[in-house]
Design a protein around this motif. Structure first.
Motif, mmCIF file in Angstrom:
data_model
loop_
_atom_site.group_PDB
_atom_site.id
_atom_site.type_symbol
_atom_site.label_atom_id
_atom_site.label_comp_id
_atom_site.label_asym_id
_atom_site.label_seq_id
_atom_site.Cartn_x
_atom_site.Cartn_y
_atom_site.Cartn_z
ATOM 1 N N GLU A 378 0.831 -1.210 0.000
ATOM 2 C CA GLU A 378 0.000 0.000 0.000
ATOM 3 C C GLU A 378 0.867 1.263 0.000
ATOM 4 N N VAL A 379 0.255 2.382 -0.349
ATOM 5 C CA VAL A 379 0.969 3.657 -0.336
ATOM 6 C C VAL A 379 0.889 4.192 1.099
ATOM 7 N N GLU A 380 1.920 3.889 1.855
ATOM 8 C CA GLU A 380 1.874 4.171 3.291
ATOM 9 C C GLU A 380 1.724 5.668 3.580
ATOM 10 N N GLU A 381 2.329 6.505 2.736
ATOM 11 C CA GLU A 381 2.244 7.963 2.985
ATOM 12 C C GLU A 381 0.798 8.451 2.848
ATOM 13 N N LEU A 382 0.051 7.855 1.904
ATOM 14 C CA LEU A 382 -1.359 8.256 1.772
ATOM 15 C C LEU A 382 -2.164 7.779 2.975
ATOM 16 N N LYS A 383 -1.800 6.609 3.482
ATOM 17 C CA LYS A 383 -2.497 6.116 4.690
ATOM 18 C C LYS A 383 -2.251 7.085 5.839
ATOM 19 N N ASP A 384 -0.992 7.530 5.956
ATOM 20 C CA ASP A 384 -0.656 8.481 7.025
ATOM 21 C C ASP A 384 -1.439 9.775 6.869
ATOM 22 N N LEU A 385 -1.452 10.289 5.643
ATOM 23 C CA LEU A 385 -2.132 11.567 5.392
ATOM 24 C C LEU A 385 -3.616 11.455 5.742
ATOM 25 N N PHE A 386 -4.218 10.350 5.341
ATOM 26 C CA PHE A 386 -5.640 10.131 5.618
ATOM 27 C C PHE A 386 -5.870 10.079 7.131
ATOM 28 N N TRP A 387 -4.985 9.385 7.814
ATOM 29 C CA TRP A 387 -5.126 9.247 9.273
ATOM 30 C C TRP A 387 -5.047 10.617 9.949
ATOM 31 N N TYR A 388 -4.030 11.400 9.591
ATOM 32 C CA TYR A 388 -3.890 12.730 10.205
ATOM 33 C C TYR A 388 -5.137 13.575 9.946
ATOM 34 N N GLU A 389 -5.609 13.519 8.713
ATOM 35 C CA GLU A 389 -6.703 14.434 8.357
ATOM 36 C C GLU A 389 -8.057 13.974 8.907
ATOM 37 N N MET A 390 -8.247 12.669 9.027
ATOM 38 C CA MET A 390 -9.500 12.219 9.670
ATOM 39 C C MET A 390 -9.490 12.587 11.155
ATOM 40 N N MET A 391 -8.325 12.554 11.771
ATOM 41 C CA MET A 391 -8.234 12.979 13.177
ATOM 42 C C MET A 391 -8.599 14.459 13.290
ATOM 43 N N GLU A 392 -8.196 15.229 12.300
ATOM 44 C CA GLU A 392 -8.549 16.656 12.318
ATOM 45 C C GLU A 392 -10.051 16.850 12.195
ATOM 46 N N GLU A 393 -10.684 15.902 11.502
ATOM 47 C CA GLU A 393 -12.141 15.955 11.352
ATOM 48 C C GLU A 393 -12.845 15.356 12.565
ATOM 49 N N LYS A 394 -12.070 14.987 13.556
ATOM 50 C CA LYS A 394 -12.600 14.438 14.820
ATOM 51 C C LYS A 394 -13.163 13.017 14.671
ATOM 52 N N PHE A 395 -12.434 12.209 13.875
ATOM 53 C CA PHE A 395 -12.722 10.779 13.841
ATOM 54 C C PHE A 395 -11.526 10.037 14.417
ATOM 55 N N TRP A 396 -11.734 9.384 15.539
ATOM 56 C CA TRP A 396 -10.661 8.603 16.155
ATOM 57 C C TRP A 396 -10.482 7.348 15.322
ATOM 58 N N SER A 397 -9.292 7.193 14.723
ATOM 59 C CA SER A 397 -9.107 6.179 13.688
ATOM 60 C C SER A 397 -7.849 5.367 13.954
ATOM 61 N N VAL A 398 -7.819 4.159 13.403
ATOM 62 C CA VAL A 398 -6.621 3.322 13.488
ATOM 63 C C VAL A 398 -5.725 3.687 12.321
#
Ligand SMILES: Cc1ncc(COP(=O)(O)O)c(C=O)c1O
Length: 437
Positions: A378-398
């Motif tokens: 997988e494209v790990e950097e995109l996974k990271d970016l998605f994780w950071y930005e969903m946290m900003e949207e207030k979704f606690w994510s794995v």
């Protein structure tokens, strides 16, 4: 979060800078923890860079961090947190044990029989035994299979996870697995190879998840799982289905979703403890008889907390009073609806969502795969970016992408998640576009 076109590196650096600025207290707590715990961590799954977010409390479907942010909980304790953080049935069952049953009675109690009956009836088992985790359930289910067959080897699948000493991510045995010489690892959903390996000499069991959880919500096809079962029958090998995560997907567990799928043994854990440490394994009476202490030469299966009053009582209350068959069906239908919406939003991008019912997982592949049959790079950097930005949207994510829905999460929050995914893909359309060859 701006919508200009950027390199992945710069988008990620900016997202990480915002993450650090928003979570300064967590950074301090991580530094303190690192003085005592290796890397500040005692549960590898929860480690994230540059540091993990520390939670201070949970209520209903939300969790609140030490930095003062409240999130909708999509982690759902990796499927164990089904009941949320303050379900009144769970709280009152706990209270009852504390006030009128007591802890550590050092004896058998009626609660363990009631819990055993409820689990056997619900998941079609003849006999069951309890443990303190899914890892232990795997350990003892394999011991039963080895005793029954007199053989040792076990066929497992790449991407499979059956506990912290039974890990097969990337198709490899992890260095800290037990029984290193005994694993035969096959690609998930590869029935031809699975058949060949199951028929090898010395194989005691084939251990498989119906939907790989840790592996990324990857579904085993009906043909694959039925074929594995048939090969096991032909070869005199025990078929063990890991239902630690998937038992919540249907009233009778995952096995009941496929016609004539009847594993010899199943393992359980997570949500069935009602939020407390729990595990169980069970199935055929003749195999489980290995643990009957009234029989000479039986296997010893101790475990100080195997029948602890809290998990027995609270787990039973959750299973029989909250997660009734009707609630289970409705809840997993909601999960399927959510995944359909997410599939529509991610179509034609590097992103996709896999899973079944209330267990989902996000992926980013260069090729833009829309479904996965086994683990992929997988494209790990995109996974990271998605994780950071969903946290900003207030979704606690794995970080790795799993979503385990929590009962009682308002529909508006699930709809908002879909919109946030849509906005993410829009904002980064250059980065998530599939390259045309
Ligand atoms: C499919 C599966 N099996 C077994 C386990 C191990 O359970 P535990 O963490 O309770 O040891 C897990 C945990 O994530 C799991 O997902």
């Amino acid at each position: 979060m701006s919508s200009t076109s950027k390199t992945l590196e710069s988008a990620l650096a900016e997202a990480q800078a915002r993450f650090k600025a928003r979570n300064t207290r967590s950074a301090e707590l991580h530094a303190e923890a690192s003085s005592w715990l290796p890397g500040g961590n005692t549960r590898t799954t929860l480690h994230t860079t540059p540091f993990p977010v520390y939670m201070s409390s949970g209520k209903d479907h939300t969790v609140t961090s030490e930095d003062g942010h409240t999130y909708t909980d999509l982690v759902g304790e990796l499927s164990a947190g089904l009941y949320g953080h303050s379900n009144p049935v769970i709280l009152s069952a706990m209270q009852k044990v504390l006030s009128s049953v007591g802890l550590n009675l050092g004896a058998q109690t009626v609660h363990e029989t009631e819990m055993a009956k409820a689990i056997c009836e619900r998941f079609d088992l003849e006999r069951v035994r309890f443990t303190n985790s899914g890892t232990e359930a795997t350990l003892h289910a394999l011991a039963a299979a080895r005793r029954f067959t007199g053989k040792r080897k076990v066929v497992v699948f790449g991407g499979g996870y059956h506990g912290s000493a039974f890990m097969f991510g990337g198709g490899k045995r992890a260095d800290n697995n037990v029984d290193m010489a005994d694993w035969i690892v096959v690609t998930y959903n590869d029935l031809i190879m699975a058949r060949k390996r199951i028929h090898m000499d010395g194989v005691a069991a084939c251990l498989v998840e119906g939907v790989q959880g840790s592996g990324g919500g990857i579904r085993g096809s009906e043909q694959f799982l039925a074929g594995v079962q048939e090969a096991c029958r032909d070869a005199g090998v025990l078929f063990i289905l890991d239902e630690v995560m998937t038992s919540r997907l249907a009233p009778g567990g995952f096995a009941s979703t496929i016609k004539d799928l009847k594993p010899d043994l199943k393992t359980f854990g997570k949500w069935l403890g009602g939020g407390l440490a729990f595990g169980a394994f069970g199935g055929r009476q003749d195999v489980m008889a290995a643990f009957d202490p009234s029989q000479p030469g039986s296997l010893t299966h101790g475990g100080t907390f195997n029948n602890n009053t809290l998990a027995m009582y609270v787990g039973h209350a959750g299973l029989t009073q909250i997660y009734t068959p009707e609630v289970c069906v409705e809840f997993n239908n909601r999960g399927d609806e959510l995944r359909k919406c997410l599939e529509a939003v991610t179509k034609g991008t590097k992103m996709c969502f896999t899973g079944k019912g209330s267990l989902l997982a996000s992926h980013f592949t260069e090729k833009g795969l829309q479904t996965l049959e086994s683990q992929e790079d997988e494209v790990e950097e995109l996974k990271d970016l998605f994780w950071y930005e969903m946290m900003e949207e207030k979704f606690w994510s794995v970080r790795r992408g799993n979503v385990s829905l929590v009962l009682g999460t308002p529909q508006e929050e699930l709809d908002r998640f879909v919109e946030c995914v849509r906005a993410f893909l829009d904002r980064h359309r250059d980065l998530v576009a599939i390259e045309q060859k």
